[in-house]
Motif scaffolding. Structure first.
Motif, PDB file in Angstrom:
ATOM      1  N   TRP A 159       0.833  -1.207   0.000  1.00  0.00           N
ATOM      2  CA  TRP A 159       0.000   0.000   0.000  1.00  0.00           C
ATOM      3  C   TRP A 159       0.868   1.258   0.000  1.00  0.00           C
ATOM      4  O   TRP A 159       2.047   1.235   0.352  1.00  0.00           O
ATOM      5  CB  TRP A 159      -0.925   0.009   1.209  1.00  0.00           C
ATOM      6  N   LEU A 160       0.250   2.342  -0.413  1.00  0.00           N
ATOM      7  CA  LEU A 160       0.839   3.668  -0.280  1.00  0.00           C
ATOM      8  C   LEU A 160       0.486   4.184   1.103  1.00  0.00           C
ATOM      9  O   LEU A 160      -0.675   4.149   1.502  1.00  0.00           O
ATOM     10  CB  LEU A 160       0.296   4.618  -1.350  1.00  0.00           C
ATOM     11  N   GLY A 161       1.469   4.660   1.830  1.00  0.00           N
ATOM     12  CA  GLY A 161       1.243   5.070   3.208  1.00  0.00           C
ATOM     13  C   GLY A 161       0.377   6.311   3.322  1.00  0.00           C
ATOM     14  O   GLY A 161       0.217   7.089   2.372  1.00  0.00           O
ATOM     15  N   ALA A 162      -0.198   6.502   4.491  1.00  0.00           N
ATOM     16  CA  ALA A 162      -0.971   7.714   4.769  1.00  0.00           C
ATOM     17  C   ALA A 162      -0.047   8.931   4.689  1.00  0.00           C
ATOM     18  O   ALA A 162       1.159   8.837   4.924  1.00  0.00           O
ATOM     19  CB  ALA A 162      -1.608   7.618   6.147  1.00  0.00           C
ATOM     20  N   ARG A 163      -0.635  10.083   4.342  1.00  0.00           N
ATOM     21  CA  ARG A 163       0.188  11.286   4.246  1.00  0.00           C
ATOM     22  C   ARG A 163      -0.572  12.505   4.772  1.00  0.00           C
ATOM     23  O   ARG A 163      -1.787  12.596   4.645  1.00  0.00           O
ATOM     24  CB  ARG A 163       0.644  11.525   2.822  1.00  0.00           C
ATOM     25  N   ASP A 164       0.195  13.430   5.344  1.00  0.00           N
ATOM     26  CA  ASP A 164      -0.329  14.675   5.893  1.00  0.00           C
ATOM     27  C   ASP A 164       0.409  15.816   5.208  1.00  0.00           C
ATOM     28  O   ASP A 164       1.620  15.977   5.388  1.00  0.00           O
ATOM     29  CB  ASP A 164      -0.113  14.751   7.408  1.00  0.00           C
ATOM     30  N   LEU A 165      -0.304  16.611   4.435  1.00  0.00           N
ATOM     31  CA  LEU A 165       0.321  17.653   3.630  1.00  0.00           C
ATOM     32  C   LEU A 165      -0.146  19.031   4.081  1.00  0.00           C
ATOM     33  O   LEU A 165      -1.353  19.298   4.150  1.00  0.00           O
ATOM     34  CB  LEU A 165      -0.010  17.454   2.150  1.00  0.00           C
ATOM     35  N   LEU A 187       5.840  20.395   5.328  1.00  0.00           N
ATOM     36  CA  LEU A 187       6.464  19.463   6.269  1.00  0.00           C
ATOM     37  C   LEU A 187       7.496  18.574   5.583  1.00  0.00           C
ATOM     38  O   LEU A 187       8.116  17.734   6.240  1.00  0.00           O
ATOM     39  CB  LEU A 187       5.391  18.592   6.931  1.00  0.00           C
ATOM     40  N   ASP A 188       7.665  18.760   4.264  1.00  0.00           N
ATOM     41  CA  ASP A 188       8.624  18.000   3.470  1.00  0.00           C
ATOM     42  C   ASP A 188       8.432  16.498   3.664  1.00  0.00           C
ATOM     43  O   ASP A 188       9.390  15.753   3.882  1.00  0.00           O
ATOM     44  CB  ASP A 188      10.056  18.404   3.831  1.00  0.00           C
ATOM     45  N   GLN A 189       7.189  16.068   3.558  1.00  0.00           N
ATOM     46  CA  GLN A 189       6.889  14.650   3.736  1.00  0.00           C
ATOM     47  C   GLN A 189       7.271  13.875   2.490  1.00  0.00           C
ATOM     48  O   GLN A 189       6.973  14.283   1.367  1.00  0.00           O
ATOM     49  CB  GLN A 189       5.409  14.460   4.052  1.00  0.00           C
ATOM     50  N   HIS A 190       7.940  12.747   2.700  1.00  0.00           N
ATOM     51  CA  HIS A 190       8.358  11.889   1.591  1.00  0.00           C
ATOM     52  C   HIS A 190       7.320  10.779   1.419  1.00  0.00           C
ATOM     53  O   HIS A 190       7.061  10.017   2.340  1.00  0.00           O
ATOM     54  CB  HIS A 190       9.735  11.305   1.867  1.00  0.00           C
ATOM     55  N   GLY A 218       8.923  17.078  -2.912  1.00  0.00           N
ATOM     56  CA  GLY A 218       9.117  17.473  -1.524  1.00  0.00           C
ATOM     57  C   GLY A 218       8.623  18.894  -1.287  1.00  0.00           C
ATOM     58  O   GLY A 218       7.732  19.394  -1.978  1.00  0.00           O
ATOM     59  N   ARG A 219       9.214  19.551  -0.301  1.00  0.00           N
ATOM     60  CA  ARG A 219       8.814  20.934   0.007  1.00  0.00           C
ATOM     61  C   ARG A 219       9.101  21.834  -1.196  1.00  0.00           C
ATOM     62  O   ARG A 219      10.174  21.797  -1.783  1.00  0.00           O
ATOM     63  CB  ARG A 219       9.580  21.416   1.239  1.00  0.00           C
ATOM     64  N   ARG A 220       8.102  22.660  -1.549  1.00  0.00           N
ATOM     65  CA  ARG A 220       8.242  23.550  -2.698  1.00  0.00           C
ATOM     66  C   ARG A 220       7.723  24.939  -2.362  1.00  0.00           C
ATOM     67  O   ARG A 220       6.766  25.097  -1.605  1.00  0.00           O
ATOM     68  CB  ARG A 220       7.472  23.022  -3.908  1.00  0.00           C
ATOM     69  N   PHE A 221       8.363  25.941  -2.964  1.00  0.00           N
ATOM     70  CA  PHE A 221       7.919  27.329  -2.855  1.00  0.00           C
ATOM     71  C   PHE A 221       7.848  27.927  -4.255  1.00  0.00           C
ATOM     72  O   PHE A 221       8.593  27.522  -5.152  1.00  0.00           O
ATOM     73  CB  PHE A 221       8.883  28.152  -1.988  1.00  0.00           C
ATOM     74  N   GLY A 222       6.961  28.896  -4.445  1.00  0.00           N
ATOM     75  CA  GLY A 222       6.854  29.503  -5.758  1.00  0.00           C
ATOM     76  C   GLY A 222       6.021  30.767  -5.736  1.00  0.00           C
ATOM     77  O   GLY A 222       5.470  31.175  -4.696  1.00  0.00           O
ATOM     78  N   ALA A 223       5.954  31.385  -6.897  1.00  0.00           N
ATOM     79  CA  ALA A 223       5.156  32.601  -7.091  1.00  0.00           C
ATOM     80  C   ALA A 223       4.369  32.447  -8.383  1.00  0.00           C
ATOM     81  O   ALA A 223       4.846  31.840  -9.349  1.00  0.00           O
ATOM     82  CB  ALA A 223       6.039  33.836  -7.153  1.00  0.00           C
ATOM     83  N   SER A 224       3.159  32.985  -8.389  1.00  0.00           N
ATOM     84  CA  SER A 224       2.294  32.891  -9.562  1.00  0.00           C
ATOM     85  C   SER A 224       1.635  34.234  -9.834  1.00  0.00           C
ATOM     86  O   SER A 224       1.300  34.980  -8.900  1.00  0.00           O
ATOM     87  CB  SER A 224       1.204  31.829  -9.357  1.00  0.00           C
TER      88      SER A 224
END
Length: 234
Positions: A159-165, A187-190, A218-224
């Motif tokens: 299975w694919l594990g649970a994730r918290d984003l 949270l840079d969750q893998h 992973g963790r991402r930052f950006g501008a739009s």
């Protein structure tokens, strides 16, 4: 059910459902005795019991809150044979039932969870917003998404594990444009976005299966920047 409460500042929606899915197409045994190979067949199917709840609230003119929850118990009906997972199964780890002369034992996945269907999912949202100057506005928002584990295949062995984003953003809006800064997966969750089996072949032994998946960002930052050219027509 849909309802407005607290003078319209709270919107509540709820639903329960039962889905009976018949003639699901999966890899099964051929009904032709002269063709002892897997074919795509219409099999018994599955049953899904679920519920959904959505709450949107505006406790103040400058604050919006949101909550959405979904529950789904999605399972194969009894007697579903899936030969697509035959190379992964044995009597010690799968429910094996009599098959044909060429395949004496085949996997019965009846009662197993459908792949790719998390049982629980929760989304929380909060947005602060207000007027800046002229037709300009501003906002600051955050969101938290929780997804239960989900099985990769009908055998329910992996299975694919649970994730918290966690995500957040801030922006300036106008009549025709929006400028925003945002961050995702803070949270840079893998975790893996999807997974599947691949069959490997050997000259000295029977076929085997390996499991592979695509890693998520992973963790991402950006501008739009967004501009609506037809804004003046509204």
């Amino acid at each position: 059910m849909k309802s407005r409460l607290a003078a319209g500042r709270v919107q509540l929606s709820a639903a329960v459902y039962y889905t009976h899915w018949s003639n699901m197409q999966m890899q099964g045994l051929s009904s032709d005795p002269g063709f002892p190979f897997p074919v795509i067949r219409n099999l018994t199917g599955s049953i899904v019991n679920g519920a959904e709840l959505t709450v949107e609230a505006q406790p103040a003119a400058w604050l919006d809150l949101g909550l959405a929850y979904a529950y789904a118990d999605a399972r194969f009906r009894g007697g579903v044979i899936d030969l697509g997972v035959l190379s992964n199964c044995s009597p010690t780890i799968c429910n094996m039932v009599p098959g044909t002369a060429s395949m004496p034992l085949v996997p019965d996945v009846g009662g197993n969870h459908l792949p790719g269907a998390p049982r629980n999912a929760l989304a929380l949202r909060a947005t602060l917003h207000g007027h800046w100057v002229g037709d300009r506005g501003w906002y600051v928002s955050t969101g938290f998404d929780v997804t239960d584990r989900q099985f990769i295949a009908s055998d329910n062995l992996n299975w694919l594990g649970a994730r918290d984003l966690l995500s957040a953003g801030a922006g300036i809006t106008g009549r025709a444009f929006e400028f925003s800064l945002w961050g995702r997966n803070l949270l840079d969750q893998h975790y893996v976005t999807n997974g599947q089996y691949a069959t490997t072949f050997s000259l000295t032994g029977p076929p085997d299966s390996i499991l592979w998946g695509d890693p998520a960002n992973g963790r991402r930052f950006g501008a739009s920047v967004t501009y609506h050219f037809a804004a003046g027509d509204r």
